[in-house]
Design an enzyme around this catalytic site. Structure first.
Site, short mmCIF file in Angstrom:
data_model
loop_
_atom_site.label_atom_id
_atom_site.label_comp_id
_atom_site.label_asym_id
_atom_site.label_seq_id
_atom_site.Cartn_x
_atom_site.Cartn_y
_atom_site.Cartn_z
NE ARG A 103 6.45 36.61 -15.31
CZ ARG A 103 6.37 36.35 -14.01
NH1 ARG A 103 6.51 37.33 -13.14
NH2 ARG A 103 6.14 35.13 -13.58
CE LYS A 134 9.43 32.69 -13.40
NZ LYS A 134 10.09 33.23 -12.21
CD GLU A 177 13.97 40.38 -8.98
OE1 GLU A 177 14.39 39.23 -8.80
OE2 GLU A 177 13.14 40.67 -9.86
#
Length: 343
Positions: free
Chosen positions: A85, A187, A223
Site C-alpha cells: 500500500r 494513505k 468512509e
C-alpha cells in the site's frame, strides 16, 4: 522529549499517544537511489524550510501493529500488505518506492530493537508502528522533491476500547474526504488534514466521528472518519462500500475473507446508499487502531438510524472481532501468510 522507559509504563492503562522510543529505522534517497538505511536513536528529521512535504504535501505513511502472543512471541499482521500500500501511495505522489522486502525488514528491525515496549499479552496493548515516506529535499517550485526520507518509528498503545467494545454513534458530513480521481485510495496526509474540521464538528455535536458520502452526489457511504464502513444485512451478507476514493483497508479485506471463509457469510463490495440503511441489522467501522468500532446509530438529515443497538454489540460483529484479534494475538489459527514472527 525524554526517551521512554519501559520499566515505568502501566501496561493496563496505555493511551494512544506518541512516545520517543530508543530506536527507529531511517533511510535516505538521493542521487537517484536509496542509500543503506539502519537503526538510529535520533528521533528528529533534518528538513529544509523548503522541503516539499512541508509546502506541497508530498508524503505518505502507514499504520500497523506488533502483537505479543501468550507464549511471549512477537508477531506482525500482514506487513506485506502495508508495504504494497505504501508503494501505491508513493507512486501516486511521484515518490521513489521503498522496496517492499526492505520495508518489512525495517519494520522487524524496529520491533526487535524496541521489544521491551511490546505490551504483555492480556493487557490489550500493542506496539503501534508508523512507517513514513516524505519528500525532504528543498524545492520551491511545484514538482517532486530531489531527496526523500523513509523512516519507521513505534510506540506502545493501549486497547482502543476501555471497558469493552461499545457501540458509538456517527453523523454524515457535508464535507468531502477525497475526490474519486484524487488521493482517496492513497494513505497521504492531505486526506487526514481535510478530515480535521468535519471530525471536530461531529465531536462537538456529540458523535464519535462523521461519515463521508460519495463526492459526486452525496448518496453513498464511503468512509467512517478515517476507517472503512461495513454492514451485515438481514440475510447475513457482509457488505462494504466500493469506490475509487476509499483507502483499501487491510483490516477490511481481512474481515471480508474471514466473513466468507470462517463465518460462512456472503460478501459484497458495492454501493451502500445512505437512504437504504434498513437492509443492515449490524454495522461497524474497521481499521488498524480499533479493528472494529461497532456503529450504534447513524444520523443523516437530522434522523438517527439505529442498527443492532446503541448499547450492545451485534453477534456477527463480535464474532468477526474475536476471530481477527485472535489471529493477531496468536490464539486463533491464521490463514497462510497472514502472520510474520519477529525473531
Amino acid at each position: 522529549m525524554a526517551k521512554a522507559d519501559a520499566s515505568k509504563l502501566d501496561w493496563n492503562n496505555l493511551g494512544f499517544e506518541y512516545m520517543d522510543l530508543p530506536y527507529r529505522y531511517t533511510a535516505h534517497w538521493k542521487d537517484g537511489a536509496w542509500q543503506d538505511g539502519g537503526l538510529t536513536e535520533n528521533s528528529t528529521l533534518p528538513l529544509s524550510e523548503a522541503a516539499v512535504v512541508l509546502h506541497y504535501g508530498q508524503g505518505a505513511f502507514e499504520g500497523m501493529k506488533a502483537y505479543r502472543t501468550p507464549d511471549n512471541k512477537i508477531q506482525l499482521f500482514r506487513p506485506d500488505r502495508n508495504a504494497a500500500r505504501l508503494k501505491n501511495s508513493a507512486e501516486r505522489l511521484l515518490m521513489p518506492v521503498f522496496p517492499e522486502d526492505k520495508f518489512v525488514d525495517a519494520v522487524k528491525q524496529v520491533v526487535k530493537a524496541n521489544a521491551d515496549f511490546v505490551p504483555p499479552y492480556g493487557t490489550g496493548g500493542t506496539l503501534y508502528i508508523r512507517p513514513l515516506l516524505i519528500g525532504s529535499g528543498a524545492t520551491i517550485g511545484v514538482h517532486a522533491a530531489p531527496e526523500y526520507i523513509f523512516t519507521v518509528f513505534a510506540m506502545p498503545v493501549g486497547s482502543y476500547f476501555k471497558g469493552g467494545m461499545t457501540p458509538v454513534n456517527f453523523t454524515t458530513s457535508q464535507y468531502d474526504r477525497a475526490a474519486h480521481k484524487g488521493t482517496g485510495q492513497s494513505k497521504v496526509g492531505g486526506n487526514y488534514a481535510a478530515s480535521l474540521l468535519p471530525g471536530d464538528n461531529a465531536h462537538k455535536d456529540g458523535f464519535a466521528d462523521c461519515v463521508y458520502l460519495d463526492p459526486v452526489n452525496h448518496q453513498k457511504i464511503e468512509e467512517v472518519g478515517s476507517a472503512n464502513f461495513f454492514g451485515i444485512t438481514k440475510d447475513n451478507v457482509f457488505v462494504t462500500p466500493k469506490s475509487p476514493s476509499i483507502l483499501p483497508s487491510i483490516t477490511k479485506y481481512s474481515l471480508l475473507w474471514l466473513a466468507e471463509h470462517r463465518l460462512g457469510l456472503g460478501t459484497e463490495e458495492g454501493d451502500v446508499y445512505i437512504d437504504q440503511l434498513d437492509r443492515f441489522k449490524e454495522a461497524g467501522a474497521c481499521g488498524t487502531a480499533a479493528v472494529i468500532s461497532p456503529i450504534g446509530g447513524l444520523e443523516h438529515n437530522g434522523k438517527l438510524h439505529v442498527f443492532y443497538g446503541e448499547t450492545e454489540v451485534g453477534p456477527v460483529t463480535k464474532k468477526l472481532y474475536d476471530e481477527l484479534t485472535g489471529i493477531q494475538f496468536g490464539t486463533v489459527e491464521a490463514p497462510e501468510g497472514w502472520i510474520q514472527v519477529v525473531d
